[in-house]
Design a protein around this motif. Structure first.
Motif, PDB file in Angstrom:
ATOM      1  N   ASN A 125       0.923  -0.642  -0.030  1.00 57.71           N
ATOM      2  CA  ASN A 125      -0.199   0.009   0.490  1.00 57.71           C
ATOM      3  C   ASN A 125       1.305   1.100   0.270  1.00 57.71           C
ATOM      4  O   ASN A 125       0.359   2.244  -0.405  1.00 57.71           O
ATOM      5  N   GLY A 126       1.816   1.389   0.849  1.00 55.47           N
ATOM      6  CA  GLY A 126       2.992   2.181   0.611  1.00 55.47           C
ATOM      7  C   GLY A 126       3.646   2.488  -0.766  1.00 55.47           C
ATOM      8  O   GLY A 126       4.668   3.100  -1.042  1.00 55.47           O
ATOM      9  N   TYR A 127       3.201   1.581  -1.394  1.00 54.62           N
ATOM     10  CA  TYR A 127       3.929   2.191  -3.056  1.00 54.62           C
ATOM     11  C   TYR A 127       3.316   1.959  -4.327  1.00 54.62           C
ATOM     12  O   TYR A 127       3.417   2.213  -5.026  1.00 54.62           O
ATOM     13  N   LEU A 128       1.849   2.319  -3.919  1.00 56.46           N
ATOM     14  CA  LEU A 128       0.838   2.141  -5.126  1.00 56.46           C
ATOM     15  C   LEU A 128       0.274   3.881  -6.060  1.00 56.46           C
ATOM     16  O   LEU A 128       0.203   3.611  -7.023  1.00 56.46           O
ATOM     17  N   GLU A 129       1.528   4.629  -5.043  1.00 53.38           N
ATOM     18  CA  GLU A 129       0.466   6.214  -5.922  1.00 53.38           C
ATOM     19  C   GLU A 129       2.314   6.661  -6.206  1.00 53.38           C
ATOM     20  O   GLU A 129       3.572   6.743  -5.092  1.00 53.38           O
ATOM     21  N   SER A 130       2.354   7.322  -7.132  1.00 55.93           N
ATOM     22  CA  SER A 130       3.354   7.708  -7.885  1.00 55.93           C
ATOM     23  C   SER A 130       3.594   9.134  -8.010  1.00 55.93           C
ATOM     24  O   SER A 130       2.596   9.871  -7.755  1.00 55.93           O
ATOM     25  N   ASP A 131       4.516  10.095  -7.847  1.00 57.22           N
ATOM     26  CA  ASP A 131       4.360  11.784  -8.119  1.00 57.22           C
ATOM     27  C   ASP A 131       3.392  12.010  -8.549  1.00 57.22           C
ATOM     28  O   ASP A 131       2.850  12.880  -9.022  1.00 57.22           O
ATOM     29  N   THR A 132       3.682  11.395  -9.952  1.00 57.55           N
ATOM     30  CA  THR A 132       3.344  11.968 -11.835  1.00 57.55           C
ATOM     31  C   THR A 132       2.092  11.420 -11.642  1.00 57.55           C
ATOM     32  O   THR A 132       1.394  12.282 -12.047  1.00 57.55           O
TER      33      THR A 132
END
Length: 247
Positions: A125-132
Motif C-alpha cells: 500500500n505504501g508503493y501504490l501512488e507515484s509523484d506522477t
C-alpha cells in the motif's frame, strides 16, 4: 523525474455555481514506440516516453515472443527500439495474435513454491501512488516487492500493461529473481495481464483494483496467487491462497 512524464496544458475550469477561470494542468505524456526485430517492424506501442529499452524487452518476454536469454542486443534511436535476437529469423512470430497468446497461456505454469506473509503484501500500500500520478491522475504503476515487503522496482506508465512490461525487464536486467517477488499493480487484472506475470515467473500479483473473472481463472491454472482490492485494512485473495501465509 515526474516532469519527464508530464506536459502542461491550458484548460478552462467550470464550477457548478457558474464560475469559470482559465488554468493550466499537467497531463501525462504518451508517445508511439516502434519495435523492430532483427531489422523488421514488429509492432507499435503507445507508452510514456521513458524506459523504452525496458518497455521493448519486457513486452517481448511477457507476450511470449522471446525469452530473456534469446535477446542479443537492444538499441534505442529516438522512439524506435531495435532488438537483435539469437533465434532463427524464420522462427520469430511477428505480431502474435491475441487469441494465439491466450491459447499459449493455457500451457504456462509458474513452477515456484514461494509463500508471502500478509505483512509483505500490506506493505505494498505504501508503493501504490507515484509523484506522477499525484500530479496527473493519468498514469498506472507496477512494482516488484520482495518477501520482506521491500520495494525492488517501481515503474510508471500511461498503460498498465506497459508498466508491467517495463518492471519485468528492469528486474531481469538487474539480475533479480522474479520468483521471490510479487507484482503490485494499480490496474485491473484480466487473464491477459495475469499471463504476462506468469510468463515472467512471478508467483503472486496484487492490485488495488478488482480482478476480472478471467484473471482469477487464469491465475488458478498458472499457479499464481491473485490478490485484489489491496487496502491498509484488508485484501481479497482469489486464487492459490496457499501462497499467502495465514497460519
Amino acid at each position: 523525474m515526474p516532469e519527464k512524464y508530464t506536459i502542461p496544458y491550458p484548460a478552462r475550469r467550470v464550477h457548478s455555481d457558474g464560475r469559470a477561470e482559465n488554468t493550466e494542468v499537467l497531463l501525462a505524456k504518451e508517445c508511439p514506440v516502434k519495435l523492430f526485430l532483427d531489422g523488421k517492424p514488429f509492432t507499435t506501442l503507445f507508452a510514456s516516453p521513458l524506459e523504452l529499452k525496458e518497455l521493448a524487452v519486457g513486452h517481448l518476454i511477457t507476450e511470449g515472443v522471446l525469452s530473456f536469454t534469446e535477446i542479443a542486443g537492444v538499441e534505442v534511436e529516438g522512439n524506435e527500439v531495435h532488438i537483435l535476437t539469437k533465434k532463427e529469423k524464420s522462427s520469430v512470430q511477428y505480431e502474435l495474435p491475441r487469441e494465439a497468446a491466450r491459447e499459449a497461456g493455457k500451457q504456462i505454469f509458474v513452477n515456484s513454491d514461494t509463500v508471502f506473509d500478509p505483512e509483505a503484501l500490506f506493505a505494498g500500500n505504501g508503493y501504490l501512488e507515484s509523484d506522477t500520478y499525484k500530479l496527473t491522475r493519468g498514469t498506472h504503476l507496477a512494482a516488484l516487492i520482495d518477501r520482506e515487503g521491500k520495494l525492488a522496482v517501481q515503474i510508471v506508465d500511461v498503460g498498465r500493461h506497459n508498466a508491467v512490461d517495463k518492471v519485468v525487464s528492469t528486474a531481469l536486467l538487474r539480475g533479480l529473481d522474479l520468483s521471490q517477488h510479487y507484482m503490485l499493480s494499480t490496474g485491473r487484472q484480466p487473464a491477459y495481464m495475469v499471463t504476462k506475470a506468469a510468463r515472467a515467473g512471478i508467483p503472486l500479483v496484487a492490485t488495488k483494483a478488482m480482478p476480472f473473472d478471467s484473471g482469477v481463472e487464469a491465475a488458478k491454472k498458472m499457479n499464481i496467487c491473485l490478490v485484489g482490492q489491496l487496502r491498509q485494512e484488508s485484501m481479497l485473495v482469489f486464487a492459490n491462497e496457499w501462497r499467502v501465509n495465514t497460519t
